[in-house]
Design a protein around this motif. Sequence first.
Motif, PDB file in Angstrom:
ATOM      1  N   LYS A  44       0.835  -1.202   0.000  1.00 55.17           N
ATOM      2  CA  LYS A  44       0.000   0.000   0.000  1.00 55.17           C
ATOM      3  C   LYS A  44       0.869   1.251   0.000  1.00 55.17           C
ATOM      4  O   LYS A  44       0.575   2.234  -0.676  1.00 55.17           O
ATOM      5  CB  LYS A  44      -0.920  -0.005   1.213  1.00 55.17           C
ATOM      6  CG  LYS A  44      -1.946  -1.125   1.152  1.00 55.17           C
ATOM      7  CD  LYS A  44      -2.744  -1.215   2.415  1.00 55.17           C
ATOM      8  CE  LYS A  44      -3.674  -2.421   2.338  1.00 55.17           C
ATOM      9  NZ  LYS A  44      -4.305  -2.701   3.600  1.00 55.17           N
ATOM     10  N   ARG A  45       1.963   1.207   0.741  1.00 61.07           N
ATOM     11  CA  ARG A  45       2.876   2.349   0.806  1.00 61.07           C
ATOM     12  C   ARG A  45       3.550   2.574  -0.556  1.00 61.07           C
ATOM     13  O   ARG A  45       3.729   3.710  -0.983  1.00 61.07           O
ATOM     14  CB  ARG A  45       3.930   2.104   1.894  1.00 61.07           C
ATOM     15  CG  ARG A  45       4.845   3.267   2.118  1.00 61.07           C
ATOM     16  CD  ARG A  45       4.146   4.393   2.822  1.00 61.07           C
ATOM     17  NE  ARG A  45       5.081   5.494   3.018  1.00 61.07           N
ATOM     18  CZ  ARG A  45       4.724   6.753   3.086  1.00 61.07           C
ATOM     19  NH1 ARG A  45       3.457   7.083   3.037  1.00 61.07           N
ATOM     20  NH2 ARG A  45       5.610   7.700   3.230  1.00 61.07           N
ATOM     21  N   LYS A  46       3.906   1.465  -1.243  1.00 62.01           N
ATOM     22  CA  LYS A  46       4.508   1.569  -2.574  1.00 62.01           C
ATOM     23  C   LYS A  46       3.570   2.286  -3.530  1.00 62.01           C
ATOM     24  O   LYS A  46       3.992   3.161  -4.289  1.00 62.01           O
ATOM     25  CB  LYS A  46       4.816   0.182  -3.162  1.00 62.01           C
ATOM     26  CG  LYS A  46       6.093  -0.424  -2.717  1.00 62.01           C
ATOM     27  CD  LYS A  46       6.486  -1.622  -3.541  1.00 62.01           C
ATOM     28  CE  LYS A  46       5.431  -2.654  -3.730  1.00 62.01           C
ATOM     29  NZ  LYS A  46       5.886  -3.895  -4.326  1.00 62.01           N
ATOM     30  N   LYS A  47       2.314   1.913  -3.500  1.00 57.72           N
ATOM     31  CA  LYS A  47       1.326   2.519  -4.394  1.00 57.72           C
ATOM     32  C   LYS A  47       1.220   4.023  -4.125  1.00 57.72           C
ATOM     33  O   LYS A  47       1.223   4.838  -5.046  1.00 57.72           O
ATOM     34  CB  LYS A  47      -0.032   1.846  -4.197  1.00 57.72           C
ATOM     35  CG  LYS A  47      -1.092   2.325  -5.136  1.00 57.72           C
ATOM     36  CD  LYS A  47      -2.386   1.557  -4.927  1.00 57.72           C
ATOM     37  CE  LYS A  47      -3.465   2.065  -5.856  1.00 57.72           C
ATOM     38  NZ  LYS A  47      -4.739   1.362  -5.668  1.00 57.72           N
ATOM     39  N   PHE A  48       1.160   4.392  -2.845  1.00 57.90           N
ATOM     40  CA  PHE A  48       1.077   5.794  -2.460  1.00 57.90           C
ATOM     41  C   PHE A  48       2.321   6.563  -2.923  1.00 57.90           C
ATOM     42  O   PHE A  48       2.203   7.659  -3.482  1.00 57.90           O
ATOM     43  CB  PHE A  48       0.932   5.897  -0.934  1.00 57.90           C
ATOM     44  CG  PHE A  48       1.050   7.296  -0.408  1.00 57.90           C
ATOM     45  CD1 PHE A  48      -0.005   8.189  -0.528  1.00 57.90           C
ATOM     46  CD2 PHE A  48       2.214   7.728   0.206  1.00 57.90           C
ATOM     47  CE1 PHE A  48       0.100   9.479  -0.035  1.00 57.90           C
ATOM     48  CE2 PHE A  48       2.330   9.017   0.689  1.00 57.90           C
ATOM     49  CZ  PHE A  48       1.266   9.894   0.572  1.00 57.90           C
ATOM     50  N   LEU A  49       3.501   5.989  -2.717  1.00 60.63           N
ATOM     51  CA  LEU A  49       4.740   6.660  -3.099  1.00 60.63           C
ATOM     52  C   LEU A  49       4.849   6.827  -4.609  1.00 60.63           C
ATOM     53  O   LEU A  49       5.273   7.874  -5.101  1.00 60.63           O
ATOM     54  CB  LEU A  49       5.953   5.889  -2.567  1.00 60.63           C
ATOM     55  CG  LEU A  49       6.156   5.952  -1.057  1.00 60.63           C
ATOM     56  CD1 LEU A  49       7.251   4.986  -0.627  1.00 60.63           C
ATOM     57  CD2 LEU A  49       6.489   7.353  -0.608  1.00 60.63           C
ATOM     58  N   LYS A  50       4.446   5.802  -5.348  1.00 58.17           N
ATOM     59  CA  LYS A  50       4.504   5.888  -6.811  1.00 58.17           C
ATOM     60  C   LYS A  50       3.589   6.991  -7.326  1.00 58.17           C
ATOM     61  O   LYS A  50       3.943   7.718  -8.253  1.00 58.17           O
ATOM     62  CB  LYS A  50       4.132   4.543  -7.441  1.00 58.17           C
ATOM     63  CG  LYS A  50       5.223   3.506  -7.298  1.00 58.17           C
ATOM     64  CD  LYS A  50       4.797   2.190  -7.901  1.00 58.17           C
ATOM     65  CE  LYS A  50       5.853   1.129  -7.695  1.00 58.17           C
ATOM     66  NZ  LYS A  50       5.444  -0.173  -8.250  1.00 58.17           N
ATOM     67  N   GLU A  51       2.417   7.135  -6.720  1.00 56.79           N
ATOM     68  CA  GLU A  51       1.491   8.197  -7.126  1.00 56.79           C
ATOM     69  C   GLU A  51       2.079   9.575  -6.830  1.00 56.79           C
ATOM     70  O   GLU A  51       1.989  10.481  -7.647  1.00 56.79           O
ATOM     71  CB  GLU A  51       0.150   8.032  -6.415  1.00 56.79           C
ATOM     72  CG  GLU A  51      -0.664   6.869  -6.916  1.00 56.79           C
ATOM     73  CD  GLU A  51      -1.936   6.639  -6.120  1.00 56.79           C
ATOM     74  OE1 GLU A  51      -2.218   7.439  -5.182  1.00 56.79           O
ATOM     75  OE2 GLU A  51      -2.646   5.677  -6.415  1.00 56.79           O
ATOM     76  N   LYS A  52       2.692   9.721  -5.645  1.00 59.71           N
ATOM     77  CA  LYS A  52       3.299  11.000  -5.265  1.00 59.71           C
ATOM     78  C   LYS A  52       4.442  11.356  -6.207  1.00 59.71           C
ATOM     79  O   LYS A  52       4.561  12.498  -6.639  1.00 59.71           O
ATOM     80  CB  LYS A  52       3.830  10.953  -3.828  1.00 59.71           C
ATOM     81  CG  LYS A  52       2.783  11.091  -2.797  1.00 59.71           C
ATOM     82  CD  LYS A  52       2.285  12.504  -2.767  1.00 59.71           C
ATOM     83  CE  LYS A  52       1.569  12.789  -1.482  1.00 59.71           C
ATOM     84  NZ  LYS A  52       1.087  14.154  -1.415  1.00 59.71           N
TER      85      LYS A  52
END
Length: 51
Positions: A32-40
Amino acid sequence: MELENYQKELNKILKGCDICKAKMCNFCPNGKRKKFLKEKIKKLSSPKKFF
């Protein structure tokens, strides 16, 4: 500066994911953190256009 921090954090998580044997990213908090970071990162790296 902020973009670099996100990229460093994402790289740390990806190293852990390479080692992980479970491969259950949907349940993993790192997934979930990876997805958030990739979006940012995508948001910050894309050029902003004003019309």
